[in-house]
Each structure stands twice: as structure tokens, then as C-alpha cells.
Design a protein around this motif. Structure first.
Motif, PDB file in Angstrom:
ATOM      1  N   SER A 586       0.856  -1.191   0.000  1.00 30.68           N
ATOM      2  CA  SER A 586       0.000   0.000   0.000  1.00 30.68           C
ATOM      3  C   SER A 586       0.890   1.238   0.000  1.00 30.68           C
ATOM      4  CB  SER A 586      -0.910   0.009   1.230  1.00 30.68           C
ATOM      5  OG  SER A 586      -1.582   1.250   1.345  1.00 30.68           O
ATOM      6  N   VAL A 587       0.572   2.180  -0.906  1.00 29.72           N
ATOM      7  CA  VAL A 587       1.286   3.467  -0.965  1.00 29.72           C
ATOM      8  C   VAL A 587       0.245   4.572  -0.847  1.00 29.72           C
ATOM      9  CG1 VAL A 587       2.765   4.973  -2.324  1.00 29.72           C
ATOM     10  CG2 VAL A 587       3.119   2.497  -2.405  1.00 29.72           C
ATOM     11  N   GLN A 588       0.435   5.480   0.165  1.00 30.14           N
ATOM     12  CA  GLN A 588      -0.520   6.561   0.400  1.00 30.14           C
ATOM     13  C   GLN A 588       0.234   7.892   0.493  1.00 30.14           C
ATOM     14  OE1 GLN A 588      -2.663   5.650   3.966  1.00 30.14           O
ATOM     15  NE2 GLN A 588      -3.557   3.763   3.157  1.00 30.14           N
ATOM     16  N   ARG A 589      -0.359   8.888  -0.110  1.00 34.60           N
ATOM     17  CA  ARG A 589       0.231  10.232  -0.033  1.00 34.60           C
ATOM     18  C   ARG A 589      -0.391  10.980   1.146  1.00 34.60           C
ATOM     19  NH1 ARG A 589       0.290  14.977  -4.713  1.00 34.60           N
ATOM     20  NH2 ARG A 589       1.246  16.588  -3.383  1.00 34.60           N
ATOM     21  N   ARG A 590       0.478  11.568   1.981  1.00 35.30           N
ATOM     22  CA  ARG A 590       0.012  12.350   3.136  1.00 35.30           C
ATOM     23  C   ARG A 590       0.734  13.706   3.097  1.00 35.30           C
ATOM     24  NH1 ARG A 590      -0.601   8.168   8.277  1.00 35.30           N
ATOM     25  NH2 ARG A 590      -2.143   6.802   7.253  1.00 35.30           N
ATOM     26  N   GLY A 591       0.154  14.622   2.368  1.00 35.70           N
ATOM     27  CA  GLY A 591       0.778  15.934   2.208  1.00 35.70           C
ATOM     28  C   GLY A 591       2.056  15.808   1.403  1.00 35.70           C
ATOM     29  N   HIS A 592       3.133  16.226   2.028  1.00 37.29           N
ATOM     30  CA  HIS A 592       4.433  16.124   1.379  1.00 37.29           C
ATOM     31  C   HIS A 592       5.194  14.894   1.861  1.00 37.29           C
ATOM     32  CE1 HIS A 592       4.269  19.971  -0.698  1.00 37.29           C
ATOM     33  NE2 HIS A 592       3.711  20.493   0.401  1.00 37.29           N
ATOM     34  N   ARG A 593       4.464  13.902   2.319  1.00 34.32           N
ATOM     35  CA  ARG A 593       5.088  12.651   2.746  1.00 34.32           C
ATOM     36  C   ARG A 593       4.358  11.472   2.092  1.00 34.32           C
ATOM     37  NH1 ARG A 593       5.269  12.996   9.158  1.00 34.32           N
ATOM     38  NH2 ARG A 593       3.090  13.621   8.763  1.00 34.32           N
ATOM     39  N   LEU A 637       2.747  -8.929  13.494  1.00 37.21           N
ATOM     40  CA  LEU A 637       1.309  -8.789  13.664  1.00 37.21           C
ATOM     41  C   LEU A 637       0.757  -9.913  14.539  1.00 37.21           C
ATOM     42  CD1 LEU A 637       0.355  -7.882   9.994  1.00 37.21           C
ATOM     43  CD2 LEU A 637       0.639  -6.323  11.938  1.00 37.21           C
ATOM     44  N   ALA A 638      -0.241  -9.548  15.337  1.00 36.95           N
ATOM     45  CA  ALA A 638      -0.841 -10.555  16.221  1.00 36.95           C
ATOM     46  C   ALA A 638      -1.525 -11.666  15.431  1.00 36.95           C
ATOM     47  CB  ALA A 638      -1.842  -9.878  17.155  1.00 36.95           C
ATOM     48  N   ALA A 639      -2.102 -11.317  14.265  1.00 35.90           N
ATOM     49  CA  ALA A 639      -2.789 -12.323  13.447  1.00 35.90           C
ATOM     50  C   ALA A 639      -1.825 -13.157  12.615  1.00 35.90           C
ATOM     51  CB  ALA A 639      -3.801 -11.628  12.535  1.00 35.90           C
ATOM     52  N   GLY A 640      -0.524 -12.828  12.698  1.00 38.74           N
ATOM     53  CA  GLY A 640       0.469 -13.542  11.922  1.00 38.74           C
ATOM     54  C   GLY A 640       1.044 -12.665  10.846  1.00 38.74           C
ATOM     55  N   GLY A 641       2.290 -12.898  10.503  1.00 39.78           N
ATOM     56  CA  GLY A 641       2.943 -12.112   9.485  1.00 39.78           C
ATOM     57  C   GLY A 641       3.656 -10.903  10.069  1.00 39.78           C
ATOM     58  N   THR A 642       4.190 -10.075   9.151  1.00 41.99           N
ATOM     59  CA  THR A 642       4.991  -8.905   9.545  1.00 41.99           C
ATOM     60  C   THR A 642       4.499  -7.695   8.788  1.00 41.99           C
ATOM     61  OG1 THR A 642       6.913 -10.321   9.935  1.00 41.99           O
ATOM     62  CG2 THR A 642       7.327  -7.966   9.680  1.00 41.99           C
ATOM     63  N   LEU A 643       4.566  -6.514   9.464  1.00 44.89           N
ATOM     64  CA  LEU A 643       4.184  -5.256   8.840  1.00 44.89           C
ATOM     65  C   LEU A 643       5.406  -4.345   8.801  1.00 44.89           C
ATOM     66  CD1 LEU A 643       2.136  -3.244   7.690  1.00 44.89           C
ATOM     67  CD2 LEU A 643       1.644  -2.531  10.054  1.00 44.89           C
ATOM     68  N   LEU A 644       5.742  -3.896   7.598  1.00 49.52           N
ATOM     69  CA  LEU A 644       6.814  -2.918   7.392  1.00 49.52           C
ATOM     70  C   LEU A 644       6.163  -1.596   7.015  1.00 49.52           C
ATOM     71  CD1 LEU A 644       9.728  -1.900   6.775  1.00 49.52           C
ATOM     72  CD2 LEU A 644       9.444  -2.870   4.481  1.00 49.52           C
ATOM     73  N   SER A 645       6.475  -0.524   7.791  1.00 48.68           N
ATOM     74  CA  SER A 645       5.932   0.809   7.525  1.00 48.68           C
ATOM     75  C   SER A 645       7.100   1.765   7.325  1.00 48.68           C
ATOM     76  CB  SER A 645       5.067   1.299   8.691  1.00 48.68           C
ATOM     77  OG  SER A 645       3.982   0.412   8.901  1.00 48.68           O
ATOM     78  N   ALA A 646       6.999   2.625   6.304  1.00 45.82           N
ATOM     79  CA  ALA A 646       8.023   3.642   6.030  1.00 45.82           C
ATOM     80  C   ALA A 646       7.330   4.938   5.680  1.00 45.82           C
ATOM     81  CB  ALA A 646       8.942   3.197   4.895  1.00 45.82           C
ATOM     82  N   LEU A 647       7.702   6.023   6.401  1.00 42.23           N
ATOM     83  CA  LEU A 647       7.129   7.345   6.166  1.00 42.23           C
ATOM     84  C   LEU A 647       8.273   8.282   5.806  1.00 42.23           C
ATOM     85  CD1 LEU A 647       4.553   9.101   6.243  1.00 42.23           C
ATOM     86  CD2 LEU A 647       5.135   9.657   8.624  1.00 42.23           C
ATOM     87  N   LEU A 648       8.291   8.766   4.551  1.00 43.70           N
ATOM     88  CA  LEU A 648       9.403   9.563   4.055  1.00 43.70           C
ATOM     89  C   LEU A 648       8.879  10.842   3.416  1.00 43.70           C
ATOM     90  CD1 LEU A 648      10.584   6.583   4.149  1.00 43.70           C
ATOM     91  CD2 LEU A 648      12.170   7.340   2.372  1.00 43.70           C
ATOM     92  N   PRO A 649       9.606  11.944   3.597  1.00 43.97           N
ATOM     93  CA  PRO A 649       9.235  13.187   2.906  1.00 43.97           C
ATOM     94  C   PRO A 649       9.614  13.110   1.430  1.00 43.97           C
ATOM     95  CG  PRO A 649      11.240  13.527   4.166  1.00 43.97           C
ATOM     96  CD  PRO A 649      10.764  12.141   4.509  1.00 43.97           C
ATOM     97  N   VAL A 650       8.750  13.655   0.562  1.00 40.38           N
ATOM     98  CA  VAL A 650       8.990  13.603  -0.870  1.00 40.38           C
ATOM     99  C   VAL A 650       8.611  14.941  -1.491  1.00 40.38           C
ATOM    100  CG1 VAL A 650       8.680  11.112  -1.092  1.00 40.38           C
ATOM    101  CG2 VAL A 650       6.696  12.628  -1.216  1.00 40.38           C
ATOM    102  N   SER A 651       9.024  15.134  -2.758  1.00 38.86           N
ATOM    103  CA  SER A 651       8.697  16.343  -3.503  1.00 38.86           C
ATOM    104  C   SER A 651       8.763  16.011  -4.989  1.00 38.86           C
ATOM    105  CB  SER A 651       9.674  17.471  -3.147  1.00 38.86           C
ATOM    106  OG  SER A 651      11.000  17.082  -3.469  1.00 38.86           O
ATOM    107  N   GLU A 652       8.593  17.002  -5.821  1.00 37.02           N
ATOM    108  CA  GLU A 652       8.690  16.848  -7.275  1.00 37.02           C
ATOM    109  C   GLU A 652       7.725  15.756  -7.774  1.00 37.02           C
ATOM    110  OE1 GLU A 652      12.693  16.211  -8.415  1.00 37.02           O
ATOM    111  OE2 GLU A 652      13.476  17.876  -7.221  1.00 37.02           O
ATOM    112  N   PHE A 653       6.465  15.956  -7.509  1.00 36.75           N
ATOM    113  CA  PHE A 653       5.462  14.980  -7.950  1.00 36.75           C
ATOM    114  C   PHE A 653       5.266  15.071  -9.479  1.00 36.75           C
ATOM    115  CE2 PHE A 653       4.476  14.739  -3.528  1.00 36.75           C
ATOM    116  CZ  PHE A 653       3.937  13.477  -3.354  1.00 36.75           C
TER     117      PHE A 653
END
Length: 656
Positions: A586-593, A637-653
């Protein structure tokens, strides 16, 4: 005088009553009288009470004999014992006319007792006159009094002569001093007429000094009115009068001392303009100083209040103790740091709070402070808390001197650095991780180079070699055929070579895309993620669920590249360790991140491996995020598996 026994006359009984007097008075009494010269008209026959004079020289009652005896005997007093009253006055005049006799007291003993005879003798030069009858005691008392009086006169004369000599010297010295001194001098009579004057330099009156003599002070110099008033007071009150006088024409100040004397008064004056100016400046300076002192006192009170507020409200712990370690006072921050109240602290010593292993070093440093070998020191030490915890503190220690100037109290300013110590441990661990990461990157780079070399050699090299062979064979055929190759064969050979070159181009494009997917630069992050997800699904047979804001577009900056590399590393870790059958991206845009989430349904990562230094893939992802100002989180995760989360600032869309 022996033949004139009747001259005792009626006083014979009194003389008899005093016969014991001379016997008692000789010796010490005669020595007390001094030297006595007796001049008698009967020197060989002294009778009572005159025989009391026998121990002293007796000469004839003759002026010449008396003068000669004076030169030899140097008497303190002369006694004239005369039987004939008529001889008294001539002898006195003759004797007094001689210079050596003029200063010696002279007593006349005579038979005539009238007031006229006595007055005539005193007028002729006698100092006293004793008429018969008289007693030996009276004669001794008279001689003693006259000797004492003569001695007093002589001493007074000598003293007067000395004083006159001293006075002359003083007058001479005073004249010299007045001539050489810078003081002005003024002598006036009772009417304030100037008798003598010595003008100041520069002068305050234009007239010469000799023209001022005889002039009234206030007439020739009206501005000297205050001085004239002081002179009148000195004469009227018979005492010294002092004043500070401003000579208004010259604007000069003088200190004037007025004394009564000489039938008028004397005034001395010396210029004090500089002193007055200095006094005015000093007065102004004192006023300014008082204002500064007042302001300083206010500032000091304010500073004390601020210091008290700083002491109590300081975020750093502050504690005062004596050199035995007994705590005198501590602020609230220190109480919170050690977990004890002020009353509890005052019952303890610093040593009770310190970690035992730190006490030895602290004691050595304290001894240096006590001995004056150091003013302060700074250490890192540990304090034990009542709950068993240990706090690391930065410990600054100084001293407060007592009244004797020697160190009396210790002041400790402590700052809790437990979090800093923990951060330092984390930094050390991070450095170790970076060291491992560097080694791992070198290893990966080496493997990539080997794989790239193998790819280039085994695939691209073989394809290019085949193309070269086809072209070489074609070239040989062309050269060996004189008539030329048929068009069909030539086209066939060139088509084969073209196909081979197409394979080489595809191989080169594949290698380039593995090194850096071109979609980030050309189409944006979303296209690159989509391409890599589908390529991962195709190569691994692991199902990929993809959620993107758009099929193309997205950021094209360094943050986007870092996010793509984190995705690559995450999928690689899933392939190696997770045993997953499905991956959700999943990739989500949150402002400039941009927020990237990668979740798998595998066995899940062990919590111990999340911070383990050997997990270089995880370290690499974190470092990539930190370099662009972002962060990475990994959890099971409690239900099994692993969650990797990365929040990075970006620009030049790039928009699709």
C-alpha cells in the motif's frame, strides 16, 4: 657689735626663747638657704640672734670689701648687719651702684625700727628691712624667702631671656616662611586698617602692597567683606575664626584663618580652588555613588531573589554540603532526581547517595578542592534511588569560601544524563550496525558486480559473440564470391545478425532495469512500485495485492528512490525469511510525505531480530529512511505475518 649687747633691747627674752632655733637649723637648713654673705660693721662680734650667720663669710660693711667678697664667694644673698642707722642708706647706694651687686638680694638688719627708716632703706636698694628686736627664726625665714625669691627671679630671668631668644628666632623663621610660603598674609588694627600684607600669587588686589598699608580693608577691597567680618569676630571673641572665602572677581576659593593679636587681628589665607573643585566633584561623585550603591543594593536584592528562584526552579539538581558530606540544602530538582525529600536528605551524606564504585574517585577530587589544588571539577557519576534504580548524572562540583577565605561548603550541580547515556549506548550500537552494514554493502556490491559480470559475460557476451560470428561469416561470403551473394541469402544473414543484436539490447535493458528501474525518472514512483511488484510476483509465484493512488505519476525525488529501495529490501526479506504466500503493498500520499506499508502472511519476524545488529537488511532500510529525513518501523502482527511501515518526505510529484 659685741660691745652693743643692748641692741637686743626689749627683744632679749624673745631671742632667748629662740636660742634652740639656730642649733636645729644648721646643717640641712643652712644648706637650703644657699650661700650667704654677711657684711657687718662689727664682723668679729656677731651676737644672738646674728651669731646664726657665723657659718657664712663675714666681711666689713664696706662697699669695696663687699664687691671683692662677691667675686670670691658668689653669694645668693647679702645681709647688711649695721648698728648705725645713718650708715644704711649710703652703704646701700654704694653697693647697688656696682654692677655685680645689682641682681643679688640684700637684707638690712638695723636697730632703727621706724617706717621712715624702712622706706628709706627700701628706696636705696634693700630688698627687705628687719629691725631689732627679731628672733633667729625670723631672720632664717626672711633669708630663706629672699633666697627663694632671688632664685625664682633668676630662673624667670633666664627663662625670659630664653623665650626672647626663641621669639627672635621664631620671628626670623616666620619672616622667612612668610616670604617663601604661598599663603597670603594680612595684619589689621582694631579699625581694620592694614598694618602688614603679603599678597597671594596671582594677587587679588591690583594695588601694590606698600600702597595698601594704612588703608581700611573694606574700602580698598569691598569684596573682602566676609574676611573683615571674620577679623572682627576674632578680635571681639578673642579666638581663632576660620572661613572659606570665595573671591568673586577672580572666582577663586581661599581658606582664611583669623587670629586676634598685635592690637588687632591677623589673617592667613591659602588658595583652595582646586580642593573646592575636587570637593564639588567629590560631592557629585558621592551623590552618584550613593545612587549607584542604592541601585546596586536593589540589583543585589533582585539578584538574590532571582538566585533563590533559579536555585529552587532550576531544572538541574543543586545541593550544598559541607566537606564531611553532610547535606545542608537541596533544591526541588535534586530531590526529584534522588527520590528523597529535603528533610530526608539533611539526615544523609552525599556518600550515601553515590554508587560505591564511584566514591573513591569523588573522594580524591574532594581532597583536591579542600587543599586548594583545584577550584572545580566535572565528573559523570551515579546516584542510587530508594526504589533501587540508578541515575547517571553529570556532576559539577565547586566550593563556597567562608569568612577566613578557605573553602567551607561544596556546591554540586547535577544534570540527569541517564537518557543521554542510553542514547550514547544506542549510538554505539548504531555505529556497530553501520560497521556491519558497511561490510554487508561491500559484500552485496561485490556479489552484484560478480552477478553483473556473469550476466554481461554469459548472456550479453554470448549474444554479441554470435552476432559477430554471423557478420564475420557474411563478410567472408561477400569477399569470397566474385559474382556477389544472392539477395535472399544476404537478407537472411543480416536478419539473423539483427535478431542477435535485438537480444543483446534486451539483455542490456534488463541489466539496467535491475540496477535502477527507469520508471521513477520517467513515470514516477507509482509506476516503479507497480513494475517491481508485478516482476516479484512473476519471479516468485507469491501473490501481490497492490494499492496505489494512481497507476503512474508520483514523486521522482531522492525520497522516492529511497522508498523504492526499502520496498525492494522488504520484498527480498519476505522472499528469504517469511515463507509467505501473499503480500499486500500500500502506498498513500500524506501531504508532502509518502507512507509505504508492506504486509505479508508469513511466519512473522521475531521481536529480538528487530534491533539485532546482525539484521543488516533492517539496518539498511532504517539508514535509507534517516538519510532523507524519514523513519521505518517493523513489527510482528498478532494475526500472523509482519508489517513494514516507512514514512518519508517527498517532492517533485509527476502527475499522470
Amino acid at each position: 657689735m659685741a660691745n652693743e649687747s643692748n641692741k637686743a633691747g626689749p627683744g632679749v627674752d624673745g631671742a632667748r626663747a629662740d636660742r634652740a632655733g639656730p642649733n636645729d637649723a644648721d646643717g640641712a637648713a643652712q644648706a637650703e638657704l644657699g650661700r650667704v654673705l654677711v657684711a657687718s660693721d662689727s664682723p668679729g662680734a656677731l651676737v644672738q640672734p646674728e651669731h646664726w650667720l657665723a657659718p657664712w663669710p663675714v666681711v666689713a660693711a664696706d662697699a669695696q670689701a663687699i664687691v671683692a667678697a662677691i667675686g670670691a664667694e658668689r653669694p645668693d644673698i647679702i645681709v647688711l648687719d649695721l648698728a648705725l642707722p645713718a650708715a644704711v642708706v649710703p652703704l646701700l647706694r654704694a653697693v647697688r651702684a656696682v654692677d655685680p651687686v645689682a641682681a643679688i638680694p640684700l637684707i638690712v638688719l638695723a636697730a632703727e625700727a621706724g617706717d621712715a627708716a624702712r622706706a628709706e632703706a627700701l628706696a636705696a636698694g634693700a630688698d627687705d628691712y628687719l629691725a631689732r628686736p627679731f628672733s633667729a627664726r625670723e631672720l632664717a625665714a626672711l633669708v630663706r624667702s629672699q633666697v627663694t625669691l632671688a632664685r625664682t627671679r633668676r630662673a624667670a630671668g633666664e627663662r625670659l631671656a630664653g623665650l626672647l631668644s626663641e621669639l627672635a628666632e621664631v620671628r626670623g623663621d616666620l619672616a622667612s616662611i612668610m616670604d617663601g610660603a604661598g599663603d597670603a598674609f594680612l595684619n589689621v588694627d582694631a579699625d581694620l586698617r592694614i598694618v602688614a600684607v603679603k599678597k597671594s600669587d596671582p594677587p587679588m588686589v591690583a594695588l601694590p602692597a606698600e600702597q595698601l598699608i594704612g588703608q581700611v580693608l573694606t574700602e580698598v577691597a569691598p569684596e573682602f567683606g566676609p574676611v573683615a567680618a571674620a577679623l572682627r569676630r576674632a578680635m571681639g571673641e578673642h579666638r581663632a575664626v576660620n572661613l572659606n572665602f570665595l573671591h568673586t572677581p577672580s572666582n577663586r576659593w581661599f581658606s582664611v584663618r583669623c587670629y586676634p593679636g598685635g592690637g588687632g587681628a591677623i589673617a592667613f589665607g591659602n588658595e583652595i580652588t582646586r580642593r573646592k573643585t575636587a570637593e564639588a566633584r567629590l560631592k557629585q561623585a558621592n551623590a552618584e555613588l550613593e545612587m549607584r550603591v542604592l541601585q546596586r543594593t536593589r540589583d543585589l536584592n533582585t539578584a538574590n531573589a532571582l538566585l533563590e528562584a533559579v536555585f529552587e526552579r532550576s531544572p538541574a539538581g543543586i545541593v550544598m554540603a559541607d566537606f564531611e558530606g553532610r547535606i545542608v540544602r537541596a533544591n526541588a530538582a535534586f530531590e526529584r532526581l534522588v527520590g528523597l525529600s529535603g528533610a530526608q536528605l539533611r539526615a544523609l551524606t552525599i556518600e550515601h547517595l553515590s554508587e560505591p564504585s564511584d566514591a573513591a574517585l569523588n573522594q580524591v577530587l574532594l581532597e583536591k578542592l579542600r587543599a586548594g589544588e583545584a577550584d572545580t571539577f566535572l565528573t559523570e557519576t551515579r546516584f542510587r534511588r530508594p526504589d533501587g534504580g540508578v541515575s547517571w548524572v553529570e556532576n559539577f562540583v565547586g566550593t563556597i569560601d567562608g569568612e577566613d577565605g578557605r573553602p567551607r561548603y561544596l556546591v554540586k550541580i547535577v544534570q540527569d544524563i541517564s537518557s543521554r547515556k542510553a542514547a550514547a549506548d544506542e549510538i554505539l550500537a548504531s555505529r556497530n550496525e553501520l560497521r556491519f552494514l558497511y561490510d554487508w554493502l561491500q559484500h552485496v556490491r561485490k556479489d552484484e558486480r560478480i552477478a553483473l559480470a556473469r550476466e554481461v559475460h554469459d548472456q550479453l557476451g554470448q549474444i554479441l559473440s554470435a552476432a559477430k560470428i554471423d557478420i564475420k561469416l557474411l563478410l567472408e561470403d561477400v569477399q569470397s564470391s566474385s559474382a556477389g551473394l544472392p539477395r535472399r541469402k544476404l537478407v537472411q544473414e543480416l536478419s539473423s545478425a539483427s535478431d542477435t543484436l535485438d537480444q543483446a539490447i534486451d539483455s542490456a535493458r534488463s541489466i539496467a532495469m535491475q540496477l535502477r528501474p527507469p520508471e521513477i525518472d520517467s513515470q514516477g514512483l507509482y509506476a516503479a512500485v507497480d513494475w517491481h511488484a508485478r516482476d516479484f510476483e512473476r519471479r516468485t509465484r507469491v501473490r501481490v495485492e497492490l494499492d496505489l493512488p494512481a497507476a503512474t505519476g508520483g514523486p521522482t525525488c531522492a525520497g522516492a528512490a529511497a522508498l523504492f529501495r526499502i520496498l525492494q529490501e522488504g520484498l527480498t526479506n519476505i522472499l528469504r525469511h517469511a515463507r509467505a504466500t501473499c503480500v499486500a503493498i500500500s502506498v498513500q500520499r500524506r501531504g508532502h510525505r509518502i507512507l509505504l506499508r508492506v504486509r505479508d502472511n508469513g511466519i512473522g519476524i521475531a521481536q529480538a531480530r528487530v534491533r539485532q545488529s546482525g539484521t543488516l537488511g533492517l539496518v539498511g532500510m532504517r539508514e535509507r529512511a534517516v538519510l532523507v529525513g524519514g523513519r521505518v518501523a517493523i513489527r510482528r502482527l498478532a494475526a500472523g505475518g509482519t508489517l513494514l511501515s516507512a514514512l518519508l518526505p517527498v517532492s517533485e510529484f509527476r502527475h499522470p
